[in-house]
Design a protein around this motif. Sequence first.
Motif, PDB file in Angstrom:
ATOM      1  N   GLN A 175       0.866  -1.420  -0.099  1.00 12.42           N
ATOM      2  CA  GLN A 175       0.025  -0.110   0.197  1.00 12.42           C
ATOM      3  C   GLN A 175       0.776   1.249  -0.235  1.00 12.42           C
ATOM      4  N   LEU A 228      -6.005  -3.952  -1.690  1.00 10.34           N
ATOM      5  CA  LEU A 228      -6.106  -2.472  -1.865  1.00 10.34           C
ATOM      6  C   LEU A 228      -7.597  -2.089  -2.058  1.00 10.34           C
ATOM      7  N   LEU A 229      -8.620  -2.980  -1.765  1.00  8.17           N
ATOM      8  CA  LEU A 229      -9.745  -2.464  -1.942  1.00  8.17           C
ATOM      9  C   LEU A 229     -10.115  -1.316  -0.814  1.00  8.17           C
ATOM     10  N   ILE A 230     -10.921  -0.428  -1.203  1.00 11.24           N
ATOM     11  CA  ILE A 230     -11.332   0.799  -0.228  1.00 11.24           C
ATOM     12  C   ILE A 230     -12.914   0.254   0.402  1.00 11.24           C
ATOM     13  N   ALA A 274     -13.206   7.783   2.661  1.00  8.69           N
ATOM     14  CA  ALA A 274     -12.619   6.519   3.026  1.00  8.69           C
ATOM     15  C   ALA A 274     -11.062   6.622   2.737  1.00  8.69           C
ATOM     16  N   ARG A 318      -9.466   9.427   4.801  1.00 10.45           N
ATOM     17  CA  ARG A 318      -9.002   8.736   6.038  1.00 10.45           C
ATOM     18  C   ARG A 318      -7.652   7.731   6.193  1.00 10.45           C
ATOM     19  N   LEU A 319      -7.670   7.168   5.271  1.00  4.99           N
ATOM     20  CA  LEU A 319      -6.431   6.151   5.003  1.00  4.99           C
ATOM     21  C   LEU A 319      -5.183   6.910   4.609  1.00  4.99           C
ATOM     22  N   ALA A 334      -7.091  -8.882   3.080  1.00  7.45           N
ATOM     23  CA  ALA A 334      -7.970  -8.104   3.674  1.00  7.45           C
ATOM     24  C   ALA A 334      -7.683  -6.610   3.306  1.00  7.45           C
ATOM     25  N   PRO A 335      -9.003  -5.998   2.916  1.00  5.67           N
ATOM     26  CA  PRO A 335      -9.123  -4.795   2.141  1.00  5.67           C
ATOM     27  C   PRO A 335      -8.559  -3.888   3.442  1.00  5.67           C
ATOM     28  N   LEU A 336      -8.204  -2.457   2.991  1.00  5.34           N
ATOM     29  CA  LEU A 336      -7.481  -1.493   3.666  1.00  5.34           C
ATOM     30  C   LEU A 336      -8.546  -1.375   4.954  1.00  5.34           C
ATOM     31  N   LEU A 337      -9.815  -1.115   4.700  1.00  5.68           N
ATOM     32  CA  LEU A 337     -10.469  -0.720   6.018  1.00  5.68           C
ATOM     33  C   LEU A 337     -10.718  -2.040   6.601  1.00  5.68           C
ATOM     34  N   ARG A 340      -8.332  -4.194   7.826  1.00  7.45           N
ATOM     35  CA  ARG A 340      -7.031  -4.760   7.973  1.00  7.45           C
ATOM     36  C   ARG A 340      -6.990  -4.553   9.822  1.00  7.45           C
ATOM     37  N   PRO A 342     -16.016  -3.569   2.809  1.00 11.98           N
ATOM     38  CA  PRO A 342     -15.173  -3.236   4.022  1.00 11.98           C
ATOM     39  C   PRO A 342     -16.030  -2.113   4.681  1.00 11.98           C
TER      40      PRO A 342
END
Lengths: 275, 184
Positions: free
Chosen positions: A209, A241-243, A256, A259-260, B12-15, B17, B36
């Motif tokens: 990421q 890398l799905l949000i 989102a 936020r990340l 696992a998607p970022l949100l 994790r 997510p």
Amino acid sequence: MSAVAEAVAEGKLPGRVWMYADYHCNLACTYCLTESAPKAPRRVIGRERMLEIAGEAAELGFTDLGVTGGEPFLLRWLPEALAEMSERLPVLVLTNGTLFTRRRLAELAPLVQRDVAMQISLDRPDPDDNDEMRGPENFRKVVDAVPKLVDKGIKVRIATTVESIEDAELDRLCALHRELGVPDEDHIVRPIVRRGRALDHDLGVVAHQVDVPAELTVTVDGAFWSPFGPTVHDGVVDTDLLITRTTRPLSTAANAMLRLTGELPEGDDVALNIR
Amino acid sequence: MATVRLLDAEQAPLLARPFYAKGDPGPIVASLAQVPELLETAMPFISTALGPSAISWRDKELVIVRTSAVLECSYCVATHTAVALDAGLSHQEVRALRGEEDIASAFRDPRELALLAWVGELAGGRGSVPAAVRDGLHAHWEDHEVVELTVVVGATMLLNRLATGLELPVSAGTERRLAAEGLR
């Protein structure tokens, strides 16, 4: 000023929103991130949705649009859609550059004098070396198409994706793109990323990421961290890398993303030159 | 075998994790991770509804196991049988909650009996809860407790249908525990 516009202005968030127009392609390159090929599932996002995203992106404060695939120009309606999108924001479209026959070139008329640039893949200065990973006739078609596109007044960038390249070979490649009408500032060299088909061929750099640019990327499967996110391996779309699955409204994914990015440590995206 | 792909830590998607930070989060998280934004909203709610609160652990497990049995969710019944034992319920009580023994012979406390009668109607019935059952509950439980217990039933039913609909697998550890306890 919106939160997105503020983050873009402060350099905390890249200004470009990407969309995957499709996942199928007339080529099947050995390092393809998305396992694209003529018979790959198409996953077409659709013209109306692309226009909608362009509008939402502009309203949210993004500054640029990117379109990739697959091979976007397999979609015959694409030129008109790109022209319409460019009324909202400048567009960069990635293409393998092999579809531009005389008839197809004529279909690009809507793009003339528009803020739409094409980024075309050209990896090596010699046909055999280039075509080894990209398929037969690739070099010839690209070298044929680029000057014609430039002559039409379409801005062309050249993207070179390689494991490594010797200086002398790179010099010859640069001489070639200059000869085709593409200046040095419009030539980028980037590494193969070890995802998709590159994994099977043991190619490329491992990128997490923090190593890839945080550019919001919309596909039929959801919103991703980067255009390097919605990759496909063994026929399954990667989710690491799905949000969000929600892309409508785009603000759900954009918020989102913001936020990340706020939580992210510095990564290797500059060092690895993944752009 | 679940009917959807359960996402492992690598995918696992970022949100999602943070939910994997302590290892395998189990199939509920691993399935919700497919969406997510839903996961990161649902899990805090579920944790608040089913986790430690003003309602005792024992009472919550009474509600969860009974609701799951009424809805015939094999995943939730198995998983919460183990939790209920940890919360101090006896084998006989667990069997009664699972519908394998008579509730009235396993439970004597009028407060718990009122609760279980109400759970049976709320989770298993259609329309309003019969007045006698509703009044029985209110005779023993404060308003705030009734509100919370209602949410516990609702959250459990949500998980019951999720686990049943997606055919979530019971973990090998839980299977072993239930076998050892004679409660498979």
